[in-house]
Scaffold this active site. Sequence first.
Site, PDB file in Angstrom:
ATOM      1  N   ASN A  12      70.299   6.684  59.480  1.00  0.00           N
ATOM      2  CA  ASN A  12      71.119   6.576  58.356  1.00  0.00           C
ATOM      3  C   ASN A  12      70.249   7.804  57.626  1.00  0.00           C
ATOM      4  O   ASN A  12      68.790   7.495  57.885  1.00  0.00           O
ATOM      5  CB  ASN A  12      70.630   5.015  57.800  1.00  0.00           C
ATOM      6  CG  ASN A  12      71.251   4.625  56.267  1.00  0.00           C
ATOM      7  OD1 ASN A  12      71.174   5.618  55.696  1.00  0.00           O
ATOM      8  ND2 ASN A  12      70.382   3.842  55.512  1.00  0.00           N
ATOM      9  N   TRP A  13      71.243   8.823  57.105  1.00  0.00           N
ATOM     10  CA  TRP A  13      70.354   9.624  56.903  1.00  0.00           C
ATOM     11  C   TRP A  13      69.751   9.683  54.792  1.00  0.00           C
ATOM     12  O   TRP A  13      69.282  10.275  54.694  1.00  0.00           O
ATOM     13  CB  TRP A  13      70.657  10.897  57.297  1.00  0.00           C
ATOM     14  CG  TRP A  13      70.867  11.567  58.210  1.00  0.00           C
ATOM     15  CD1 TRP A  13      70.713  11.196  59.927  1.00  0.00           C
ATOM     16  CD2 TRP A  13      71.914  12.726  58.360  1.00  0.00           C
ATOM     17  NE1 TRP A  13      71.244  11.259  60.408  1.00  0.00           N
ATOM     18  CE2 TRP A  13      71.387  12.500  61.135  1.00  0.00           C
ATOM     19  CE3 TRP A  13      72.958  13.695  58.002  1.00  0.00           C
ATOM     20  CZ2 TRP A  13      72.666  13.625  61.316  1.00  0.00           C
ATOM     21  CZ3 TRP A  13      72.944  15.122  58.597  1.00  0.00           C
ATOM     22  CH2 TRP A  13      72.671  14.974  60.591  1.00  0.00           C
ATOM     23  N   LYS A  14      70.741   8.777  54.422  1.00  0.00           N
ATOM     24  CA  LYS A  14      69.404   8.310  53.023  1.00  0.00           C
ATOM     25  C   LYS A  14      70.327   9.617  52.209  1.00  0.00           C
ATOM     26  O   LYS A  14      71.231  10.117  52.835  1.00  0.00           O
ATOM     27  CB  LYS A  14      68.929   8.396  52.915  1.00  0.00           C
ATOM     28  CG  LYS A  14      69.031   6.371  54.186  1.00  0.00           C
ATOM     29  CD  LYS A  14      67.230   5.604  53.081  1.00  0.00           C
ATOM     30  CE  LYS A  14      67.554   4.302  54.252  1.00  0.00           C
ATOM     31  NZ  LYS A  14      66.325   3.295  54.328  1.00  0.00           N
ATOM     32  N   HIS A  98      74.299  -2.111  51.720  1.00  0.00           N
ATOM     33  CA  HIS A  98      72.749  -1.429  52.197  1.00  0.00           C
ATOM     34  C   HIS A  98      71.351  -2.115  51.360  1.00  0.00           C
ATOM     35  O   HIS A  98      72.268  -2.462  49.920  1.00  0.00           O
ATOM     36  CB  HIS A  98      72.174   0.107  52.141  1.00  0.00           C
ATOM     37  CG  HIS A  98      71.495  -0.088  52.803  1.00  0.00           C
ATOM     38  ND1 HIS A  98      70.525   0.059  51.952  1.00  0.00           N
ATOM     39  CD2 HIS A  98      70.605   0.744  54.265  1.00  0.00           C
ATOM     40  CE1 HIS A  98      69.105   0.660  53.062  1.00  0.00           C
ATOM     41  NE2 HIS A  98      69.217   0.800  54.379  1.00  0.00           N
ATOM     42  N   GLU A 100      69.729  -0.712  49.343  1.00  0.00           N
ATOM     43  CA  GLU A 100      69.157  -0.188  48.996  1.00  0.00           C
ATOM     44  C   GLU A 100      70.346   0.157  47.446  1.00  0.00           C
ATOM     45  O   GLU A 100      69.883  -0.189  46.198  1.00  0.00           O
ATOM     46  CB  GLU A 100      69.128   1.538  49.434  1.00  0.00           C
ATOM     47  CG  GLU A 100      67.215   1.831  49.642  1.00  0.00           C
ATOM     48  CD  GLU A 100      67.405   2.532  51.206  1.00  0.00           C
ATOM     49  OE1 GLU A 100      68.504   3.477  50.817  1.00  0.00           O
ATOM     50  OE2 GLU A 100      65.889   2.014  51.369  1.00  0.00           O
ATOM     51  N   GLU A 170      68.578  -5.950  58.396  1.00  0.00           N
ATOM     52  CA  GLU A 170      67.804  -5.150  58.218  1.00  0.00           C
ATOM     53  C   GLU A 170      66.863  -6.008  57.082  1.00  0.00           C
ATOM     54  O   GLU A 170      66.990  -5.966  56.079  1.00  0.00           O
ATOM     55  CB  GLU A 170      68.077  -3.781  57.234  1.00  0.00           C
ATOM     56  CG  GLU A 170      68.769  -3.737  57.963  1.00  0.00           C
ATOM     57  CD  GLU A 170      69.087  -2.209  57.766  1.00  0.00           C
ATOM     58  OE1 GLU A 170      68.231  -0.183  58.307  1.00  0.00           O
ATOM     59  OE2 GLU A 170      69.982  -1.632  56.452  1.00  0.00           O
ATOM     60  N   GLY A 176      61.507   1.376  55.297  1.00  0.00           N
ATOM     61  CA  GLY A 176      60.326   2.713  54.521  1.00  0.00           C
ATOM     62  C   GLY A 176      59.379   2.075  55.205  1.00  0.00           C
ATOM     63  O   GLY A 176      58.161   2.573  54.598  1.00  0.00           O
ATOM     64  N   SER A 216      61.897   0.351  59.993  1.00  0.00           N
ATOM     65  CA  SER A 216      61.229   1.158  60.861  1.00  0.00           C
ATOM     66  C   SER A 216      61.507   1.016  62.004  1.00  0.00           C
ATOM     67  O   SER A 216      60.684   0.515  62.685  1.00  0.00           O
ATOM     68  CB  SER A 216      60.034   0.572  59.939  1.00  0.00           C
ATOM     69  OG  SER A 216      59.415   0.630  59.320  1.00  0.00           O
ATOM     70  N   GLY A 237      66.411   4.746  59.276  1.00  0.00           N
ATOM     71  CA  GLY A 237      66.317   5.766  58.754  1.00  0.00           C
ATOM     72  C   GLY A 237      65.368   6.401  58.867  1.00  0.00           C
ATOM     73  O   GLY A 237      65.625   7.228  59.295  1.00  0.00           O
ATOM     74  N   GLY A 238      64.155   6.270  58.792  1.00  0.00           N
ATOM     75  CA  GLY A 238      63.120   7.780  58.090  1.00  0.00           C
ATOM     76  C   GLY A 238      63.693   8.156  59.782  1.00  0.00           C
ATOM     77  O   GLY A 238      62.994   9.567  59.353  1.00  0.00           O
TER      78      GLY A 238
HETATM   79  P1  PGA Z   1      63.844   2.654  57.861  1.00  0.00           P
HETATM   80  O1  PGA Z   1      65.404   2.837  57.250  1.00  0.00           O
HETATM   81  O2  PGA Z   1      64.507   3.621  59.560  1.00  0.00           O
HETATM   82  O3  PGA Z   1      63.638   4.323  57.242  1.00  0.00           O
HETATM   83  O4  PGA Z   1      63.038   1.734  58.034  1.00  0.00           O
HETATM   84  C1  PGA Z   1      66.060   1.624  57.423  1.00  0.00           C
HETATM   85  C2  PGA Z   1      67.695   1.838  56.635  1.00  0.00           C
HETATM   86  O5  PGA Z   1      67.239   1.690  55.779  1.00  0.00           O
HETATM   87  O6  PGA Z   1      68.259   1.913  57.461  1.00  0.00           O
END
Ligand code: PGA
Length: 254
Positions: A12-14, A98, A100, A170, A176, A216, A237-238
Amino acid sequence: MEKERKLIITGNWKMNKTVAESLDLANGLVRELKDVTEVDIAVCPPFTALGAVSEVVIDSNIRLGAQNMSENGYGAHTGEIAAGMLKEFSAKYVILGHSERRQYQRESDELVASKAKAAHEAGLKPIVCVGEQLEDREGGRTEEVVGTQIRGSLAGLTTAQMEGTVVAYEPVWAIGTGKTATSAQAQEVHAFIRNLLGDIFDEDTARIVRIQYGGSVKPDNARELMGQADVDGALVGGASLDVKNFSEIILNSI
Ligand code: PGA
């Protein structure tokens, strides 16, 4: 590692990467991961890079996903993207609900459910995200919160649609933050979700659905997390923004 369900690991490149940066990342992943057949791999770039990344991954073992879509079809919805538009880029998956988006765009379970339904009707597989906040976990309400999200966000799907849906657990406090749920904490909630899917749908459906862990995930914790019985992949994500990190997560999970 022998798993009951094929692992699915999604990046997930956000809201990251220009088109040029997306091309670099996608080309690097195609190169590093070309021999992987044991894991379903997908990347979800921002909308602006879907076209470019699509051309890079189209003949590879990497599938394309989007990070959101509208619950509506084509029409007067300024600023929105319809499922059919994602299909034009040969997208296979779409991340929905998600945390967010739940937090900053106030997406409700009801909205996520209507998006999931629209995704299936257009031939896209939704990755439906759920997860508790830190205060929910500390207050002993994890199952109550995740249970409500699961019931609400998957409401109205047929069993066939549910089988083609990926659930991503999640925990919000792990996204993050560098704080990963322990593999035991992840397994406990994954097993709870699978059980609940058995109640809402049926046992066979619950056995088929893949449940990703997200929060994470890194090369050094992927193996242990993926080793849990009910953890069927990762939403990253990251660490998905870097060729080496994302490739290692996948290679370490096999
Ligand atoms: P993260 O994000 O790996 O940076 O914790 C995961 C996500 O939000 O899908």
